[in-house]
Design an enzyme around this catalytic site. Structure first.
Site, PDB file in Angstrom:
ATOM      1  CB  CYS A 132      -0.986  -0.034   1.166  1.00  7.23           C
ATOM      2  SG  CYS A 132      -2.453   0.999   0.881  1.00  7.23           S
ATOM      3  CG  HIS A 226      -4.403  -3.726   2.546  1.00  5.90           C
ATOM      4  ND1 HIS A 226      -3.229  -3.510   3.225  1.00  5.90           N
ATOM      5  CD2 HIS A 226      -4.855  -2.503   2.138  1.00  5.90           C
ATOM      6  CE1 HIS A 226      -2.968  -2.206   3.263  1.00  5.90           C
ATOM      7  NE2 HIS A 226      -3.931  -1.583   2.601  1.00  5.90           N
ATOM      8  CD  GLU A 228      -2.035  -6.904   4.157  1.00  5.71           C
ATOM      9  OE1 GLU A 228      -2.164  -5.703   4.454  1.00  5.71           O
ATOM     10  OE2 GLU A 228      -1.874  -7.288   2.976  1.00  5.71           O
TER      11      GLU A 228
END
Length: 353
Positions: A132, A226, A228
Site C-alpha cells: 500500500c 491488502h 493479508e
C-alpha cells in the site's frame, strides 16, 4: 514447517542457515492502533503459506514513524531498530504501509529512512514486498512516479483479474477478489512506462499487484491492495471511520466498504447510519453493531492471499538455492588456488612485501 519469530535485540539471536531456511524481515509502519493486528496478519499469512521451509522472521520498526510513548516502549521490547538492517542481508522483506499524514510523501517524517530502505533492499534481499503506502513510496523514490489523490476513498473488496503470467500467479484462478483501503492511486500507464509489470488489476480499483526486477537483483513486489487482511479488518476500519465522524474529526459520514457486506449486514449499517446522522455524538460508537455484523462477514480473498504468498516463499527458496549452487564453483576454485599456492617450491614462496 515452523515459523520462528525472532524477538532478540541487538543481533543477539542465533542465525539459521541452509537451503531450507528462509530469513524474512517485516518492517511494521502501521499506526499505534493497528500495528499489532498488522503484525498478526502478516505472520499468520507467512505461517500458513510455508510448507517446505523453516521461516525465521525478524521484526523491525522505524524510529521516525510517529508513535505514542507507551507503544514505542512496546515496540522496543520486541522489534529491532531499522538501523540493524543496513549491515546485513535477508532472503525476503515485507514493508507495511501506514496512514498518510502529508499530501506529499516526501514530507512524511519517515521519508528519508523509507527511501534508504528501498535502496538497501535492491542489493540485500532476494525479494521485497511493498504494501500500500510503502508501494507508493518505493515507486516514487525509484522512478519519481507520484501517486494521485482519489475523489473518495477506495474501500472495499474488488474483483480483479490476472493480466500477466508470473511465478507469483502460478496456480491462481483468472479472477479473484482483493480488499483495498486507500486514498491514493498509482497510474497504470506511468507504471508500465517505468518498467513495472502488472500482475493483477481491477476495473474499479485499477492496479492491484505489480512487480519489477531491480538492478541489484531483488524482485520488488507491490500491492496496492491488502491480501493479508483478516475477515473483519474492513469492518473494523469502517467502525473506526464512523467513530471519527461521530467525534467531528471528519465532515462526511463514511461510505461502507464496497462489495463486502451482504444484504443483512448492509441493513444493519444503514440503520446505524440513519441513527448516527440524526444523533451525532461520540458516545454513540459504543452502539455500532459490530458483533451483529461478524456472522455475516465472509473472507473471499484468502485463497488469493495464500497462493501469492506460497508462491513468494517458493520464489525465495528457489532463488536462494540457485545462488548457493552458483557459489560452489567459485568456492572450489578458491580452494584449488590455495592448494596450488601451498604446493609451490620453497624458492617461489618468497615474500613480496
Amino acid at each position: 514447517m515452523p515459523l520462528l519469530l525472532d524477538t532478540a535485540r541487538s543481533g543477539a539471536a542465533v542465525e539459521l542457515h541452509g537451503a531450507n531456511c528462509m530469513t524474512i524481515g517485516v518492517v511494521n509502519n502501521m499506526p499505534d492502533a493497528a500495528y499489532e493486528a498488522t503484525e498478526r496478519q502478516f505472520l499468520d499469512l507467512i505461517r500458513a503459506a510455508t510448507a517446505n521451509a523453516v521461516v525465521h522472521v525478524k521484526l523491525f520498526s522505524m524510529a521516525d514513524v510517529p508513535r505514542a510513548g507507551p507503544i514505542r516502549q512496546e515496540l522496543a521490547a520486541r522489534y529491532r531498530d531499522i538501523a540493524e538492517l543496513w549491515d546485513t542481508r535477508l532472503d525476503g522483506l515485507i514493508v507495511t504501509g501506514t496512514e498518510p499524514r502529508a499530501a506529499n510523501l516526501k514530507d512524511e517524517p519517515y521519508w528519508a529512512t523509507l527511501a534508504k530502505l528501498v535502496d538497501w533492499a535492491r542489493q540485500n534481499t532476494i525479494s521485497t514486498v511493498w504494501s500500500c503506502l510503502a508501494a507508493h513510496a518505493a515507486v516514487l523514490h525509484a522512478e519519481g512516479i507520484a501517486r494521485r489523490p482519489l475523489n473518495e476513498k477506495k474501500f472495499g473488496v474488488f474483483d480483479c483479474e490476472i493480466v500477466s503470467a508470473h511465478p507469483l500467479t502460478t496456480g491462481m484462478k483468472p479472477r479473484l477478489s482483493v480488499p483495498h483501503s486507500r486514498y491514493n492511486d498509482l497510474p497504470e500507464r506511468a507504471l508500465a512506462a517505468g518498467g513495472y509489470r502488472l500482475l493483477t488489476r481491477s476495473t474499479a480499483a485499477g492496479a492491484d499487484a505489480f512487480v519489477r526486477e531491480e538492478q541489484g537483483g531483488s524482485l520488488f513486489v507491490f500491492f496496492q491492495g491488502h491480501p493479508e487482511y483478516e475477515t473483519d479488518t474492513l469492518a473494523r476500519e469502517y467502525r473506526r471511520d464512523v467513530g471519527r465522524f461521530l467525534r467531528g474529526k471528519q465532515e462526511h459520514y463514511p461510505a461502507a466498504p464496497e462489495g463486502f457486506f451482504n444484504d443483512a449486514a448492509t441493513a444493519l449499517v444503514d440503520d446505524f447510519r440513519a441513527r448516527a446522522v440524526g444523533d451525532r455524538r461520540a458516545s454513540l460508537i459504543a452502539d455500532f453493531p459490530f458483533a451483529a455484523l461478524e456472522p455475516a462477514l465472509e473472507n473471499t480473498w484468502r485463497c488469493f492471499a495464500l497462493c501469492v504468498y506460497e508462491n513468494w516463499i517458493v520464489y525465495l527458496k528457489d532463488r536462494k538455492a540457485e545462488r548457493r549452487t552458483a557459489m560452489v564453483p567459485a568456492q572450489r576454485r578458491r580452494r584449488h588456488a590455495r592448494r596450488i599456492g601451498g604446493l609451490r617450491p620453497a624458492a617461489d614462496r618468497r615474500s613480496t612485501g
